[in-house]
Each structure stands twice: as C-alpha cells, then as structure tokens.
Enzyme design. Structure first.
Site, mmCIF file in Angstrom:
data_model
loop_
_atom_site.group_PDB
_atom_site.id
_atom_site.type_symbol
_atom_site.label_atom_id
_atom_site.label_comp_id
_atom_site.label_asym_id
_atom_site.label_seq_id
_atom_site.Cartn_x
_atom_site.Cartn_y
_atom_site.Cartn_z
ATOM 1 N N HIS A 12 0.856 -1.107 0.063
ATOM 2 C CA HIS A 12 0.064 -0.087 -0.115
ATOM 3 C C HIS A 12 0.712 1.203 -0.066
ATOM 4 O O HIS A 12 1.918 1.346 0.702
ATOM 5 C CB HIS A 12 -1.027 0.104 1.162
ATOM 6 C CG HIS A 12 -2.304 0.983 1.101
ATOM 7 N ND1 HIS A 12 -2.049 2.308 1.514
ATOM 8 C CD2 HIS A 12 -3.357 0.583 0.589
ATOM 9 C CE1 HIS A 12 -3.189 2.858 1.023
ATOM 10 N NE2 HIS A 12 -3.874 1.921 0.425
ATOM 11 N N ASP B 21 -8.031 -5.283 0.222
ATOM 12 C CA ASP B 21 -8.607 -6.054 -1.028
ATOM 13 C C ASP B 21 -8.158 -7.441 -0.875
ATOM 14 O O ASP B 21 -8.738 -8.194 -1.676
ATOM 15 C CB ASP B 21 -8.226 -5.488 -2.292
ATOM 16 C CG ASP B 21 -8.633 -3.936 -2.924
ATOM 17 O OD1 ASP B 21 -9.776 -3.827 -2.395
ATOM 18 O OD2 ASP B 21 -7.922 -3.341 -3.304
#
Ligand code: CMC
Length: 428
Positions: free
Chosen positions: A307, A364
C-alpha cells in the site's frame, strides 16, 4: 520547533511556512516557492505531496490508524451502519436519530432510476465489464437532472443531488449485475434499509419474496464502511481534480469510478481472486508465486499486498480478516481459495523481500473472499468498492467546492527536445 523550513538554492535561502495538522503531521507550504525562487517541486506519483488540507479522514500509515471525522474505523465498523457513516463523512458529525431518519428517507425516495436507463443497459454487449457500465451510467445521470449541473447552486440543491446520487448508485450497481445475468431488473423496495435494498435488487427475483440474511447484511455494512473514504487516494484525487474545474458531481464521480477500476487501486479485489484461482489451478504452490512476485524480470505482483500509505498493516484488512472468518463460518462455506490466501499471507509475511519493503495484505486481500461468499460475482467486486467509496468521494468533492479550491493543475519539468525549427516534409 520553528514553524518554517529553509531551502538553500544558489546563494539565496528561502523560508517556507510549515503547516501542522491536528494529528501533528507537518507539511512545508511551497505554494509561493516558484514566485520567489523560480523553483517547482517534483514528486512523480505525488508520493510525498499533500494536495489539500482536509478535515475528513486521517491515516497514520506507520501506526496503521484510519479514522473518519475523528472516529476510529474499528469503532465505526463495529457499531455503525453504512448510511450513518455516509452522513458522518458528508456532514462532518454523527447524526441524531431524527437526522439519520430524514437522511435515510431522502435517499430511499430517490432510488428509482429513469426507465430510459434500462435502454442504455440493454444496449451494452454481453460480457461488458460492470465498472464501465457504472461509470457511463453515473455520467449519464447528468442528462436527466440538468438543474443540478451547476455546482454553485444552493446547498439544498447540492444536498438533493448528493442524496440522489447515493440512492441511484445502488440501483444502477445492482442492475449492472442483473443485466449480466439476463434476469429482469428488480425495482427498489424503499421499505428496506440501504444494504438490504441493494441485496434484494441484486439477488431478488420477481417470482418470490427475497429476505436478506442478517449475516450478509451485517458483513456488507462493514465492508462498505471500511471502504467509505481513504483520504487523497487515486480515485478521490481524481474526483477532486475533476470537480475543481467546476464540473458537476456526476462527471466528477464518474471519473473517480474510472480511476478506481485499475488493478493497482480498486480493481485489485478482482485481481486477488483471479490470482488465487490461478494459483489453485496451478497446483496450489504459493511459494512459486511468491518467487514470481520477487523476480524483477517478472511483471507479476502479489495482488492485495502493499500500500502506498500503510507501511505496517492495513487496519481495514485486520477487520476484514475477522469478518471473513465469521461470514464463512456462519454461512457454512469452506472456500479452498481462503486456504491459499492464508498460505500466501504466512509465507509473504516471513519473507525478507516483503518485510524489507513493508508489504502487508491490504483491504482487497480479503474483501473478495467475503464478496464471493455472499454470492457477488468477481467482476462486480470493484463495483462494490465504488458503492462503498461513494460517500467519501462526495464528502471530498463537497469539501473542495466549499473551500473554493482553485483548479487542480500540476506543473512539470519538461525533458523533451529543445526549441527547433519546423522542417517541411519534402526536406525531411
Ligand atoms: N508484489 C510484489 N512486489 C511489490 C508489491 C506487490 N504487490 N507491491 C510493491 N512491491 C515492491 C515493488 O516492486 C517495489 O520494489 P523495489 O523497491 O525493489 O523496486 C517496492 O515494493 C515498492 O513498490 P512501489 O510500486 O514503489 O509502491 P507504491 O507505493 O508505488 O505502490 C501499490 C503501492 C498498492 C500500487 C503496490 O503495492 C501494488 O501494486 N500492490 C498490488 C496491487 C494492490 O493490491 N492494490 C490495492 C491497494 S489497497 C486498495 C486501494 O486503496 O486501492
């Protein structure tokens, strides 16, 4: 500590103010730097650039903290509903019971879409990706509500447009699915809460009454809350920058849906399941794929890992992981994909490549497994993300407009050919 930073360039030094946020994040304000020194700053991918001052969402990527309007994501996911969180993001405060009722009412009475929308949906070829359909249909709403195109209208008109968009996005999202199955579209049932209504439009049939499973409603509420805002991510920055040209909210959100679609952003949830399926079909060897991800000559990346902001853990992934186990247990689902996901996570988290680069499972990684468990097809996953992110996009669009932010227009460092004379084609 001094509230300015100093830049030495040539034989001059420039004092730049330092802005400190409520959570002590400090930023050098370079907005006057070019006027004074001729310098701009270069930060490809905006990895270290604050594009705005915002009072909506706070993230501490090192500590794994995420909060909306000061409330921690853990508390909101545990206690709140998606509609309450939407109200909070858009209006800045948690609603009273009466405010929430009126918000819900205003949204529920706008869930119906114009019948012509069905004609658009029908015209797409089979197999069309639902994100493309969602993006175009949201942009098309602008043609049905020309009165709401001017973003400088009264706050009542803006609120009405916002409620309309939240209401219709659920219907449009569910109808893109119905279109893909060839089943008749289900009309909204405004007696139901937002999430239950969405589920009945997705999975209900005209032939029998659909009663949503409370476990599924709860899981979906959580997922939507966890996705509801994430400060200046790719799609939100897109919404703000499109809106900064005074484009209407439908056009701005439609552009955000386009940005979200990409596999490095919201499209990752679809890519994760596809990757896990591929590993399963290939014999279930997680190590093989870890090695592929580490190989610089192989473009493969471990989807659902890494991320831009979180460099410790993604707090959303932590909550989702627990919710995922709960949903699968309660629904009695044994998904072999989950075993591969857990294996991949364990191996990656102990591998120096991932440790050194601070690559952890993101939101996700597990959301797709829950979506799958509740019957949402893989190519609808990113649509679900868009549904969740909508109140965040709206809140950010509103903040940008109310703050009268100037048009977003970055600069560049030109590295092309120096000036040269045009050569007629006969002489080239
Ligand atoms: N698998 C393997 N290596 C990776 C991965 C990955 N998923 N992510 C990053 N790296 C490596 C990358 O190769 C680079 O290595 P090196 O320093 O040796 O060149 C290093 O880690 C830093 O990566 P980066 O691409 O510079 O980092 P970024 O901040 O630009 O990208 C990211 C962040 C999310 C785009 C990236 O981690 C990625 O592509 N992840 C997979 C896609 C994904 O899961 N996206 C969903 C993000 S969460 C939902 C959302 O908010 O959209």
């Amino acid at each position: 500590m001094s509230q300015f930073a100093e830049i030495q360039y040539g034989d001059k030094s420039y004092k730049l103010p330092v802005i400190v946020g409520t959570e002590n994040e400090a930023a050098i304000d370079i907005s006057k730097l070019r006027d004074e020194s001729g310098l701009i700053t270069l930060d490809i991918g905006y990895k270290n650039t604050g594009a705005t001052k915002s009072a909506i969402t706070f993230i501490d990527g090192d500590e794994g903290i995420l909060s909306y309007r000061g409330y921690s994501i853990e508390q909101l996911a545990e206690n709140s509903t998606f509609m309450e969180v939407s109200y909070l993001l858009i209006n800045g405060e948690l609603p009273t019971a009466a405010q929430l009722e009126s918000f819900n009412y205003s949204i529920s009475r706008r869930t119906l879409v114009h019948e012509n929308i069905k004609k658009f949906l029908d015209a797409y070829p089979g197999g069309t990706h639902p994100m493309g359909v969602l993006m175009c249909t949201v942009a098309s709403l602008s043609s049905f509500y020309p009165n709401s195109l001017n973003p400088n209208r009264s706050s009542e008109e803006v609120d009405r447009t916002i409620h309309r968009l939240i209401a219709k996005m659920g219907t449009i999202a569910a109808w893109t699915y119905k279109k893909s199955t060839g089943h008749p579209y289900m009309y909204p049932n405004n007696k139901l809460d937002y999430v239950s209504n969405f589920l009945q439009m997705m999975f209900g049939h005209r032939t029998e009454e659909y009663v949503p499973d409370p476990v599924v409603v709860d899981a979906l509420n959580k997922l939507l809350i966890l996705h509801a805002d994430h400060e200046q991510n790719c799609s939100t920055s897109t919404v703000r920058i499109v809106g900064s040209s005074h484009a209407n909210i439908y056009a701005s959100v439609s552009a955000g849906i386009g940005a979200l679609w990409g596999p490095l952003h919201g499209g990752a949830n679809q890519a994760v399941i596809e990757m896990l399926e591929q590993i399963k079909a290939d014999g279930g060897d997680a190590m093989k794929y870890i090695n592929k991800a580490k190989d610089k000559n192989d473009p493969f990346r471990l989807m659902g890992f890494g991320h831009r902001v979180y460099k410790n853990f993604d707090p959303r992934a932590k909550i989702i992981k627990v919710a995922c186990d709960q949903v699968l247990n309660k629904l009695g689902i044994n998904d072999p994909i989950l075993d591969i996901a857990k294996q991949l996570e364990t191996v990656a988290l102990s591998d120096p490549y991932f440790i050194e680069r601070k690559l952890y499972p993101n939101v996700d990684f597990y959301s797709g497994i829950i979506y799958r468990a509740i019957g949402i097809p893989t190519d609808m996953f990113t649509v679900m993300f868009a549904l969740g992110r909508l109140p965040g996009w709206i809140a950010q669009w509103k903040e940008m407009r109310e703050g009268n932010e100037p048009i977003g227009r970055p600069r560049q460092v030109y590295i092309g050919h120096p000036a040269r004379e045009y050569v007629p084609i006969t002489k080239r």
